[in-house]
Scaffold this motif. Sequence first.
Motif, PDB file in Angstrom:
ATOM      1  N   ASP A  83      62.142  44.810   0.681  1.00 57.76           N
ATOM      2  CA  ASP A  83      63.154  44.216   1.717  1.00 57.76           C
ATOM      3  C   ASP A  83      64.503  44.080   1.269  1.00 57.76           C
ATOM      4  O   ASP A  83      65.102  43.478   1.499  1.00 57.76           O
ATOM      5  N   HIS A  85      67.994  45.923   0.610  1.00 58.79           N
ATOM      6  CA  HIS A  85      68.781  47.121   1.050  1.00 58.79           C
ATOM      7  C   HIS A  85      70.065  46.953   0.791  1.00 58.79           C
ATOM      8  O   HIS A  85      70.627  45.774   0.479  1.00 58.79           O
ATOM      9  N   ASP A  88      71.731  46.031   5.560  1.00 58.98           N
ATOM     10  CA  ASP A  88      70.535  45.490   6.276  1.00 58.98           C
ATOM     11  C   ASP A  88      71.221  45.350   7.992  1.00 58.98           C
ATOM     12  O   ASP A  88      71.500  44.157   8.023  1.00 58.98           O
ATOM     13  N   ASN A  90      70.781  44.895  11.556  1.00 59.03           N
ATOM     14  CA  ASN A  90      70.061  44.622  12.546  1.00 59.03           C
ATOM     15  C   ASN A  90      70.573  43.253  13.381  1.00 59.03           C
ATOM     16  O   ASN A  90      71.206  42.603  13.018  1.00 59.03           O
ATOM     17  N   GLN A 120      59.580  49.961   0.719  1.00 56.55           N
ATOM     18  CA  GLN A 120      60.400  49.057   1.550  1.00 56.55           C
ATOM     19  C   GLN A 120      61.529  48.821   0.991  1.00 56.55           C
ATOM     20  O   GLN A 120      62.208  47.938   1.482  1.00 56.55           O
ATOM     21  N   HIS A 122      65.120  50.176   1.028  1.00 60.31           N
ATOM     22  CA  HIS A 122      65.958  51.282   1.576  1.00 60.31           C
ATOM     23  C   HIS A 122      67.519  51.012   1.208  1.00 60.31           C
ATOM     24  O   HIS A 122      67.873  49.741   1.018  1.00 60.31           O
ATOM     25  N   ALA A 125      68.934  49.882   6.375  1.00 58.08           N
ATOM     26  CA  ALA A 125      67.698  49.778   7.352  1.00 58.08           C
ATOM     27  C   ALA A 125      68.265  49.388   8.591  1.00 58.08           C
ATOM     28  O   ALA A 125      69.163  48.284   8.632  1.00 58.08           O
ATOM     29  N   THR A 127      67.613  48.466  12.438  1.00 58.05           N
ATOM     30  CA  THR A 127      66.788  47.826  13.613  1.00 58.05           C
ATOM     31  C   THR A 127      67.764  47.270  14.494  1.00 58.05           C
ATOM     32  O   THR A 127      68.438  46.342  14.475  1.00 58.05           O
ATOM     33  N   TYR A 148      66.656  54.250   6.751  1.00 59.91           N
ATOM     34  CA  TYR A 148      65.522  53.755   7.400  1.00 59.91           C
ATOM     35  C   TYR A 148      65.811  53.317   9.027  1.00 59.91           C
ATOM     36  O   TYR A 148      66.432  52.470   9.133  1.00 59.91           O
TER      37      TYR A 148
END
Length: 186
Positions: A83, A85, A88, A90, A120, A122, A125, A127, A148
Amino acid sequence: MALTKVTYAMIQGSPANVLDFGADATGTTDSTAAFNAALAASSSVFVPAGTYLVENITEFNSGCELFGEGFTSILKLANTSPDSHVLDINHSTFVANIDGLYVHDLQLQGETATPVFEEQCHLVALTGVTNALFENVKFYAFSGDGVYIGSGDSGVDEYHNSNITISKCVFDGVNKENRNGISVID
């Protein structure tokens, strides 16, 4: 809304320079806080040439641009644990996706000295992002995925990505200790 460079030109003001927020371009000390502060202060953030140690840059908002001077502006992952990155990206409110993101003219780099597979971990990431453009970005030495693109939920509400464009980018895993250049999991 279709994602274009013109769209970003209309919403951007003068870019913030990460060096003005205390980023270290020598790659010696962690610059994550400086990047997050610059992104919180401005919708357009400039990364001068240099190497910046970072982990989980998160302060992205709708209509955001992050750019450098090409592959000489390197954002290097400071930690290759799960987790972790470089970016990140999101939405954290579960109300609406981050809408409008332009990342260009950068190099995102993982561990090069002692590369190790970490599923996990990346470089990017995503989202809960809509209308994102990654252009002229080098994804180098990733342990998990270069990019990702996944979904998530808050326990009640689901969030997904849409209209993600990756153009004129370079993916180099350097070794066989990685996953994919791009993964789309939803």
